[in-house]
Structures are given as C-alpha cells and as structure tokens.
Write a protein that holds these residues in place. Structure first.
Motif, PDB file in Angstrom:
ATOM      1  N   ILE A 235       0.853  -1.202   0.000  1.00 15.47           N
ATOM      2  CA  ILE A 235       0.000   0.000   0.000  1.00 15.47           C
ATOM      3  C   ILE A 235       0.885   1.247   0.000  1.00 15.47           C
ATOM      4  CG2 ILE A 235      -1.875   1.171   1.180  1.00 15.47           C
ATOM      5  CD1 ILE A 235      -2.665  -1.512   2.354  1.00 15.47           C
ATOM      6  N   ALA A 236       1.967   1.194   0.783  1.00 15.21           N
ATOM      7  CA  ALA A 236       2.890   2.326   0.796  1.00 15.21           C
ATOM      8  C   ALA A 236       3.584   2.462  -0.557  1.00 15.21           C
ATOM      9  CB  ALA A 236       3.924   2.149   1.902  1.00 15.21           C
ATOM     10  N   LEU A 237       3.804   1.313  -1.229  1.00 14.70           N
ATOM     11  CA  LEU A 237       4.430   1.351  -2.557  1.00 14.70           C
ATOM     12  C   LEU A 237       3.545   2.126  -3.530  1.00 14.70           C
ATOM     13  CD1 LEU A 237       6.706   0.279  -4.396  1.00 14.70           C
ATOM     14  CD2 LEU A 237       5.243  -1.667  -4.877  1.00 14.70           C
ATOM     15  N   SER A 238       2.230   1.942  -3.396  1.00 13.27           N
ATOM     16  CA  SER A 238       1.340   2.674  -4.304  1.00 13.27           C
ATOM     17  C   SER A 238       1.463   4.173  -4.063  1.00 13.27           C
ATOM     18  CB  SER A 238      -0.100   2.205  -4.122  1.00 13.27           C
ATOM     19  OG  SER A 238      -0.636   2.710  -2.935  1.00 13.27           O
ATOM     20  N   LEU A 239       1.657   4.562  -2.788  1.00 12.24           N
ATOM     21  CA  LEU A 239       1.871   5.980  -2.485  1.00 12.24           C
ATOM     22  C   LEU A 239       3.225   6.434  -3.005  1.00 12.24           C
ATOM     23  CD1 LEU A 239       1.323   8.644  -1.081  1.00 12.24           C
ATOM     24  CD2 LEU A 239       2.061   7.642   1.039  1.00 12.24           C
ATOM     25  N   MET A 240       4.242   5.557  -2.828  1.00 11.87           N
ATOM     26  CA  MET A 240       5.580   5.896  -3.316  1.00 11.87           C
ATOM     27  C   MET A 240       5.563   6.100  -4.830  1.00 11.87           C
ATOM     28  SD  MET A 240       8.177   4.336  -5.062  1.00 11.87           S
ATOM     29  CE  MET A 240       9.289   5.539  -5.707  1.00 11.87           C
ATOM     30  N   PHE A 241       4.801   5.254  -5.533  1.00  8.60           N
ATOM     31  CA  PHE A 241       4.723   5.394  -6.993  1.00  8.60           C
ATOM     32  C   PHE A 241       4.153   6.761  -7.362  1.00  8.60           C
ATOM     33  CE2 PHE A 241       2.259   4.968 -10.911  1.00  8.60           C
ATOM     34  CZ  PHE A 241       3.262   4.572 -11.771  1.00  8.60           C
ATOM     35  N   LEU A 242       3.055   7.138  -6.689  1.00 13.42           N
ATOM     36  CA  LEU A 242       2.427   8.425  -6.996  1.00 13.42           C
ATOM     37  C   LEU A 242       3.331   9.588  -6.599  1.00 13.42           C
ATOM     38  CD1 LEU A 242      -1.295   8.140  -5.956  1.00 13.42           C
ATOM     39  CD2 LEU A 242      -0.373   8.481  -8.215  1.00 13.42           C
TER      40      LEU A 242
ATOM     41  N   SER B 245       4.563  -6.716  -7.187  1.00  8.65           N
ATOM     42  CA  SER B 245       4.229  -5.305  -7.376  1.00  8.65           C
ATOM     43  C   SER B 245       5.496  -4.463  -7.374  1.00  8.65           C
ATOM     44  CB  SER B 245       3.251  -4.836  -6.300  1.00  8.65           C
ATOM     45  OG  SER B 245       3.743  -5.139  -5.040  1.00  8.65           O
ATOM     46  N   TYR B 246       6.486  -4.878  -6.562  1.00 13.21           N
ATOM     47  CA  TYR B 246       7.769  -4.164  -6.570  1.00 13.21           C
ATOM     48  C   TYR B 246       8.393  -4.203  -7.958  1.00 13.21           C
ATOM     49  CZ  TYR B 246      12.680  -3.276  -5.540  1.00 13.21           C
ATOM     50  OH  TYR B 246      13.943  -2.782  -5.550  1.00 13.21           O
ATOM     51  N   ALA B 247       8.432  -5.431  -8.538  1.00 11.55           N
ATOM     52  CA  ALA B 247       9.020  -5.572  -9.871  1.00 11.55           C
ATOM     53  C   ALA B 247       8.223  -4.782 -10.896  1.00 11.55           C
ATOM     54  CB  ALA B 247       9.073  -7.049 -10.251  1.00 11.55           C
ATOM     55  N   LEU B 248       6.912  -4.807 -10.743  1.00 10.37           N
ATOM     56  CA  LEU B 248       6.060  -4.085 -11.692  1.00 10.37           C
ATOM     57  C   LEU B 248       6.327  -2.581 -11.633  1.00 10.37           C
ATOM     58  CD1 LEU B 248       3.809  -4.660 -13.715  1.00 10.37           C
ATOM     59  CD2 LEU B 248       2.161  -4.229 -11.899  1.00 10.37           C
ATOM     60  N   VAL B 249       6.460  -2.058 -10.413  1.00 10.78           N
ATOM     61  CA  VAL B 249       6.721  -0.618 -10.278  1.00 10.78           C
ATOM     62  C   VAL B 249       8.082  -0.277 -10.876  1.00 10.78           C
ATOM     63  CG1 VAL B 249       7.198   1.201  -8.609  1.00 10.78           C
ATOM     64  CG2 VAL B 249       5.204  -0.227  -8.333  1.00 10.78           C
ATOM     65  N   LEU B 250       9.086  -1.137 -10.609  1.00 12.18           N
ATOM     66  CA  LEU B 250      10.405  -0.877 -11.196  1.00 12.18           C
ATOM     67  C   LEU B 250      10.323  -0.882 -12.714  1.00 12.18           C
ATOM     68  CD1 LEU B 250      13.320  -2.719  -9.435  1.00 12.18           C
ATOM     69  CD2 LEU B 250      12.836  -0.290  -9.595  1.00 12.18           C
ATOM     70  N   TYR B 251       9.576  -1.890 -13.250  1.00 14.16           N
ATOM     71  CA  TYR B 251       9.457  -1.997 -14.704  1.00 14.16           C
ATOM     72  C   TYR B 251       8.783  -0.754 -15.267  1.00 14.16           C
ATOM     73  CZ  TYR B 251       7.720  -3.477 -19.218  1.00 14.16           C
ATOM     74  OH  TYR B 251       7.431  -3.523 -20.541  1.00 14.16           O
ATOM     75  N   ILE B 252       7.668  -0.344 -14.636  1.00  2.00           N
ATOM     76  CA  ILE B 252       6.923   0.799 -15.171  1.00  2.00           C
ATOM     77  C   ILE B 252       7.742   2.074 -15.064  1.00  2.00           C
ATOM     78  CG2 ILE B 252       4.934   2.280 -14.684  1.00  2.00           C
ATOM     79  CD1 ILE B 252       3.240  -0.051 -14.551  1.00  2.00           C
TER      80      ILE B 252
ATOM     81  N   GLY C 104      -4.009   2.745  -7.600  1.00  2.11           N
ATOM     82  CA  GLY C 104      -5.212   2.168  -7.009  1.00  2.11           C
ATOM     83  C   GLY C 104      -5.207   0.656  -7.112  1.00  2.11           C
ATOM     84  N   LEU C 105      -4.707   0.143  -8.245  1.00  2.00           N
ATOM     85  CA  LEU C 105      -4.629  -1.310  -8.421  1.00  2.00           C
ATOM     86  C   LEU C 105      -3.700  -1.923  -7.369  1.00  2.00           C
ATOM     87  CD1 LEU C 105      -5.360  -3.748 -10.244  1.00  2.00           C
ATOM     88  CD2 LEU C 105      -3.229  -3.315 -11.446  1.00  2.00           C
ATOM     89  N   LEU C 106      -2.518  -1.320  -7.214  1.00  2.00           N
ATOM     90  CA  LEU C 106      -1.563  -1.829  -6.214  1.00  2.00           C
ATOM     91  C   LEU C 106      -2.171  -1.809  -4.825  1.00  2.00           C
ATOM     92  CD1 LEU C 106       1.852  -0.181  -7.120  1.00  2.00           C
ATOM     93  CD2 LEU C 106       1.086  -2.491  -7.595  1.00  2.00           C
ATOM     94  N   ALA C 107      -2.760  -0.653  -4.475  1.00  2.00           N
ATOM     95  CA  ALA C 107      -3.350  -0.526  -3.140  1.00  2.00           C
ATOM     96  C   ALA C 107      -4.499  -1.514  -2.983  1.00  2.00           C
ATOM     97  CB  ALA C 107      -3.840   0.896  -2.913  1.00  2.00           C
TER      98      ALA C 107
ATOM     99  N   HIS D   8      12.916   5.526  -3.904  1.00  2.00           N
ATOM    100  CA  HIS D   8      13.059   4.206  -4.522  1.00  2.00           C
ATOM    101  C   HIS D   8      11.972   3.282  -3.977  1.00  2.00           C
ATOM    102  CE1 HIS D   8      14.844   0.334  -5.611  1.00  2.00           C
ATOM    103  NE2 HIS D   8      15.418   1.015  -6.579  1.00  2.00           N
ATOM    104  N   PRO D   9      11.428   2.386  -4.836  1.00  2.00           N
ATOM    105  CA  PRO D   9      10.332   1.520  -4.370  1.00  2.00           C
ATOM    106  C   PRO D   9      10.684   0.690  -3.147  1.00  2.00           C
ATOM    107  CG  PRO D   9      10.555   1.369  -6.741  1.00  2.00           C
ATOM    108  CD  PRO D   9      11.671   2.245  -6.274  1.00  2.00           C
ATOM    109  N   ILE D  10      11.956   0.327  -2.971  1.00  2.00           N
ATOM    110  CA  ILE D  10      12.286  -0.530  -1.833  1.00  2.00           C
ATOM    111  C   ILE D  10      12.001   0.184  -0.518  1.00  2.00           C
ATOM    112  CG2 ILE D  10      14.723   0.106  -1.541  1.00  2.00           C
ATOM    113  CD1 ILE D  10      13.296  -3.443  -1.459  1.00  2.00           C
ATOM    114  N   GLY D  11      12.030   1.527  -0.548  1.00  2.00           N
ATOM    115  CA  GLY D  11      11.791   2.309   0.661  1.00  2.00           C
ATOM    116  C   GLY D  11      10.466   1.972   1.308  1.00  2.00           C
ATOM    117  N   ALA D  12       9.446   1.723   0.482  1.00  2.00           N
ATOM    118  CA  ALA D  12       8.116   1.419   1.026  1.00  2.00           C
ATOM    119  C   ALA D  12       8.182   0.184   1.915  1.00  2.00           C
ATOM    120  CB  ALA D  12       7.128   1.205  -0.112  1.00  2.00           C
ATOM    121  N   PHE D  13       8.935  -0.839   1.463  1.00  2.00           N
ATOM    122  CA  PHE D  13       8.989  -2.082   2.242  1.00  2.00           C
ATOM    123  C   PHE D  13       9.873  -1.924   3.476  1.00  2.00           C
ATOM    124  CE2 PHE D  13       7.644  -3.360  -1.957  1.00  2.00           C
ATOM    125  CZ  PHE D  13       6.524  -4.111  -1.630  1.00  2.00           C
ATOM    126  N   ILE D  14      10.954  -1.164   3.334  1.00  2.00           N
ATOM    127  CA  ILE D  14      11.786  -0.901   4.519  1.00  2.00           C
ATOM    128  C   ILE D  14      10.964  -0.186   5.574  1.00  2.00           C
ATOM    129  CG2 ILE D  14      13.801   0.359   5.356  1.00  2.00           C
ATOM    130  CD1 ILE D  14      15.081   0.007   2.651  1.00  2.00           C
TER     131      ILE D  14
END
Lengths: 351, 336
Positions: free
Chosen positions: A54-61, A188-195, A233-236, A274-280
């Motif tokens: 969920i935090a990754l979706s915020l990080m993406f935005l 989702s992490y890989a998807l965000v990196l890819y996108i 929204g999809l990720l979240a 960076h997307p990894i931040g959300a998981f950390i």
C-alpha cells in the motif's frame, strides 16, 4: 551507436543483469519460513509485505508522479470492502457469496474505477492542495463506511472474510499466507520498477519535473496523472484484499484517518525515492507497532504511549532526513565516496 | 458585488430567489401542508441557527489557517492540535479561576506563544518545502495529541458559560401557532448567539485590519509577492511571527468556544483540522471572506444534513467540497 557499444561490452543475459543484492534478498525471502515462528511469518512479515504494497502505491504516486496522496488506504479498504460485499463473510444479509474468480477481478476493477475518479478530482490541484484533498476524501470514505449500514454494514464492518480454498490450501495458514503476500509484494515491486523505466513511467517522471514542457511536447499531462492514480489504485487494491484476508475482517477502523496517515509515515520513513523504501518503512513500522509496548514497559513507562514513540521516531526522521532511511543511506554512501581530507570524489565507492 | 451580478446574471437571480425563500421560511408562519412535507418549523429554525453558529466556530478555526497559508504558504497540519490545546487550556483556566471570560485572553496568549514556537523552530527552518512542512506538522500533531491524552486524560470536558450567558433566550421568530391562536416564539441558547455575534465582529475587524491598516497592507502585499515586500525593506519575519501567533491564538480561542458549544476531548483535533481544510478548500485558500463563506456553507450543510438526512450528514459536507473542486478548483472566493 548502439551497435558499437554492444560490440564492446558483450550483452549480459537477462539473469546476469539482475543486481546480486536481489538474488541474496530473494533467497532470504524464500528460506525465511524455515527459521522463524509462524507468528513472525504471518504477523510480522505478512503485515510488512501488505503495508509495504500500500505504501508502494503511495511511493509510486509521490516519487514518480510528484503527487502525495493520502487516499491510498481508502483505495485498499475499498477493495477489501468489495471482496467482503461480493464474496463471503459472516454478514450473510449483505455478502453476495459469489465465487472468487468473479469477486477478485470485480473488486480490483471497481477499486481502479474509484481511484481514477479520485485521481481525476485530485489532479485538478497541485502540491499541498493534493494532500489536503486526498486527506479529505479519505476522511469522507471513512465516515461514509461508518454511517452506511445497507452496503458497508456501518460501525461493525464485515468479519470472517477469508481467502478461497484454492488448490486445497488454507491460504490463511502461516506458510501459505507468507508466500502469498511475498509473491504479490515482490510482483508489485518488480512491476513498479518496470513501469518506472517504461515509456509511461518516464513520461510520468517528466510530468513531475516539468508539466508545462511535457504538455508542449504533446503529452497529455492530466491523462498521465490520472493513469498513475489508476495504477496506484490497483496496487493498493491488491494490498487491501490481502490485508482483509490477513485480519479476516474489514471495518471503518481499517480505513480511518490514522491508518491513512500511517501509510504516509511508512512511505516517508523508508524514503520516497526508490520503491524498496516502502517495504523498509513498512518493516520498521510493523516492528515498532508490534514491540513498542514491550519496549516502553521494559523502560518503565506505560504501554499505551506507543503512539508517542512512533510519532517521535517519525518526527525525528522527517526533521533530519526528508528522504527517510534511504536518504540516510544515500548520505552515508556519499560520505564514503568523498575523501575525508580533501572532500574530493574518490570515484565509485566499494559498495 | 455589482461586477458579479453583471457577469453572472443567472447565478445572481438564483441566489436572490434562494435568499427570498429562506427569509420567507424564517419569518412566515408555516402552512400545514409545508409542515407535512419537511416537518416542524422549530426543527428547521434550530437547524438553521445551529448551522450558522457552527459556521461561526468553523470560521474562527479556519480563518487562522487560511491567513497563515495565504501569507506564508505554510501548511500547518497541527492547526487542529492548537485548537484542542486551546480547549484544554481554556477549560482549566475557567475551572480554576471561575471566570469564563478570562479563559479567552489566557488561551490566546498561551496558544499564540505555541504558534510562535512552531513558526520559529519549525517553519522558518524549512521555508518553501511544502511536503516536509506537512510531514513535520503531522508528526507534531501525533506527538502532541498523545501528550495531551497523557496529560489531560481521555475524558470529555465541557466548559460551562457564566450564569448570565447560560439558558435560552426568546427570539422574535415564530416557531408555531398554538390552537388558541397564541404565537409560540423560538427559544435559543444565549451563549451561542453571543459567540456568533463575537465571531462576526471579529471577522469584520479582521477584514478592516487587513484592508484599512498599514500592517494589513503589508500582509496583503506579502500574500501577493513576498520577495518584493522583503525587498522594499519591510521586516517580514516579524510580520510572519505576528500573523502566525494571531492565527494560532484564534485557533486556541476557537477551542474555548468549541468547548462551550460542544466538548473538549481527544479526537477533536483531527475533526477540526478536517473541518478547516474543507472550509478553506471550499472558500478558497488565503481568503478571509472565503473562509467566512465556506464556514457558513459547511456549518449549515452539517446541521441540515444531520436533521434531514442523518445517515449521510458528514458525506454531504464532503460532497460540497467535491462539487466545488470539480467546477472551481481555486475555491469559491479564491483567485488564481
């Protein structure tokens, strides 16, 4: 040009191109269940993965789109509610009990629609206004779910919302749930990196840095921003469904204002660059939330002050490093790279 | 006013019709048919007055917020915390000394001082960094909310007004007609009327101070172009501290008012932060008349909502915000 460079450095195979840190991390994630207790797997790791998504979706935005949205928890909760309403729950008068292969795509589709609508409203504003408006929308969703009894079952919410028994596996078992949430988190992490490297992601970063120039180049700025909301929204939504399954219930408390701000705290503690931040951030938050009471009690303070501890930790991090843990890491690497005497660049650091 | 009427004749006409209908609803004796459709006149009138007085309270909170944002572009998400702190300080002052009126200056000074601390210690260090200000003030509000819960406990406090203000007063609005033909007049709490009048006077005073005095001129210039004002030699940091202290003090006073109207309790900080966010989004950031209009609209929507559609009262206020955003993103009184 492309031919020359490729002839000098022979092209790596796809597997070789993956940074070794990912291999190490992947192996660790796969073998962790052999060493830790079910509580750690289900409660700590599973929850970290979900909050991380969920935090990754915020990080993406926020990181790629420059739009800080506090509505991500509302999207997640919306997906959870949809699963409870169309699927099975203890509230048989509302839950439709449809099969999972209709319910999950439907829930995710509706969540994406909801996120698109919110995004369409939010992108009409910029910067700080976006934060306020998404906060207000999140609050509206919270109050709506609390007051609506026909559809959202009001204050009670839904309980006994469990994952389907697919392939004969109980997906709420610690091992199964660990791998389930791990799979979606890594995916989702890989998807965000890819996108972030795909044309859409690059255009989105361009829109973040200079919307006028991007508009002049012929990109539709609004459409890119709204599409970013839809994807986030999809990720979240995926995270929200997993969250509902993990706690087996969804209620207004899940989508309240405090959880919405917690998601922002998680993303910021980890770092938005960076997307990894959300998981950390999620991992730190979960550890704090789970053990803060014990820490406080061992220090001789009342256990209910854990909100104070989390708030203070958050305050210290944002006060001294706006980029969170990743920012501290970046500063450390920067410091290693410079010669302590002359302050000159020593070239690439050994790490 | 005349410019608006010339530019939007249809809107002006609709607003005029609305005003006439409202006046008629307020003063006329309702025919029985109308009572059957929308209920008792007494219910309508008290919803209307409660909405207006609640709007006065929202104005007190939101005007400080909008002033601070408009002048300094400082996003103070700890504004609700200042409100709640004001409520607690006011309650304890009134409780210890026994003077309700004394609570106002004490609260204004204490909370205003907290505002100065915020400005000097936090906002001055991170000027122009919106996101960081937001995050730090969120952090502060979490920490202070927990400290206040620790210090003041989780109970509901109610600040009681002095005897000469408590109790209802008879107004000149007819609420119903008895069978004998005798007119029944609406009774309304004195303290709410007094506080509303005070809020109106304060609003007018603020408007006059902003538009007719030298300091107001500096503040308005600062809203328009801060760098240019600084270049002309105005001591802008002092103006900033002053405006921040005033805005925070207003939030504190609003806390006392809110504690008298309703109650002081944990969680009210978020509620009033959200309310002031919605009010300034609807009214337009940085505009005092906008804050007044937004506060009135939101207060009325909340009260009428809770009387006529109890389930969706809160959603109604957010619906207003969404509609305003969709058609006028800068707010009703905002300028681009």
């Amino acid at each position: 040009m492309a031919d020359i460079t490729s002839s000098i450095t022979p092209e790596k195979s796809r597997l070789e191109a993956v940074h070794p840190a990912y291999w190490i991390m992947g192996v660790i994630l796969l073998v962790i269940p052999a060493f830790v207790s079910p509580f750690v797997m289900f409660q700590l790791m599973g929850w970290s993965f979900i909050l991380g998504m969920i935090a990754l979706s915020l990080m993406f935005l926020a990181g790629y789109g420059g739009m800080v949205s506090l509505a991500q928890m509302a999207f997640a909760g919306f997906a959870g509610y949809m699963v409870a309403i169309f699927g099975d729950s203890a509230i048989v008068t509302i839950s439709q009990g449809w099969p999972w292969w209709i319910v999950i795509p439907l829930a995710l589709g509706l969540t994406v629609l909801f996120a698109t609508a919110v995004g369409w409203l939010a992108v009409r504003t910029e910067g700080i206004y976006t934060i306020m408006i998404t906060l207000a929308i999140a609050a509206a969703f919270f109050y709506f779910t609390r007051q609506n009894y026909d559809l959202f079952n009001g204050f009670q919410g839904f309980n006994s919302v469990v994952p389907p028994k697919l392939f004969g596996v109980n997906w709420r078992g610690p091992y199964a749930f660990y791998y389930l949430s791990c799979f979606f988190a890594v995916g989702s992490y890989a998807l965000v990196l890819y996108i972030s490297r795909a044309p859409f992601g690059l255009a989105l970063q361009g829109v973040r840095d200079n919307p006028r120039r991007m508009a002049a180049l012929g990109y539709n700025v609004t459409a890119h921003r709204v599409a970013a909301y839809a994807f986030a929204g999809l990720l979240a939504g995926v995270g929200g469904i997993l969250l509902t399954w993990q706690s087996s219930q969804i209620s207004p408390g899940t989508v309240g204002i405090t959880p919405a701000i917690d998601i922002l705290i998680i993303a910021v503690i980890g770092g938005l660059r960076h997307p990894i931040g959300a998981f950390i951030g999620a991992f730190i938050y979960v550890i704090l939330k789970t053990f803060a009471v014990d820490i406080l009690v061992s220090l001789g303070m009342a256990g209910e002050r854990f909100q104070l501890l989390i708030g203070l930790g958050f305050l210290i991090i944002v006060f001294f490093s706006p980029d969170g843990i990743l920012g501290l890491w970046g500063k450390y690497r920067e410091g290693r790279r410079r010669d302590p005497l002359t302050g000159e660049d020593r070239g690439d650091s050994p790490l | 006013m005349r410019g608006f009427a010339n530019a939007h004749p249809v809107w002006t006409g609709m607003l005029a019709v609305l005003a006439v209908v409202l006046l008629w609803l307020m003063f006329a004796i309702w025919p029985p048919g109308l009572v059957d459709v929308i209920g008792n006149k007494k219910v309508f009138l008290s919803a209307l007055f409660n909405g207006i007085t609640l709007g006065g309270l929202y104005f007190l909170v939101a005007s400080g917020f909008t002033l601070i944002f408009g002048l300094m572009r400082n996003v103070n998400l700890a504004h609700g915390t200042l409100y709640l702190l004001g409520g607690y300080v006011g309650f304890h002052t009134a409780d210890k000394t026994g003077y309700w009126l004394l609570a106002f200056p004490v609260t204004f000074i204490v909370v205003g001082f907290c505002g100065v601390l915020l400005q000097v210690l936090v906002f001055r260090r991170m000027e122009g960094e919106d996101l960081r200000q937001t995050l730090v003030t969120i952090g502060i509000s979490i920490v202070v909310a927990d400290l206040m819960l620790w210090g003041f406990g989780g109970d509901f406090f109610n600040i009681s007004p002095p005897p000469w203000l408590s109790g209802p007063v008879e107004t000149f609005f007819v609420s119903s007609v008895k069978r004998s033909g005798e007119l029944v007049y609406l009774k309304y709490p004195m303290v709410r009327i007094v506080i509303f009048i005070a809020a109106v006077i304060l609003g007018i005073a603020m408007w006059l101070a902003l538009n007719k005095t030298r300091i107001g001129m500096m503040i308005r210039a600062g809203v328009d172009d801060r760098d240019m004002l600084q270049a002309t030699g105005a001591r802008i940091q002092i103006v900033f501290v002053g405006v921040f202290a005033f805005g925070a003090g207003l939030a504190g006073i609003a806390g006392v008012v809110g504690g008298t109207f309703q109650s002081v309790a944990p969680g009210e900080d978020t509620r009033f932060l959200l309310a002031s966010l919605v009010v300034v989004i609807v009214g337009g950031m940085g505009s005092i008349p906008g804050a007044a209009l937004g506060a009135l609209l939101i207060g009325l929507a909340e009260q009428f909502g809770s009387v006529y559609f109890p389930t969706y009262a809160v959603v109604l206020t957010f619906l207003i915000m969404v509609v305003v955003l969709a058609f006028r993103p800068q707010g009703l009184m905002g300028t681009d």
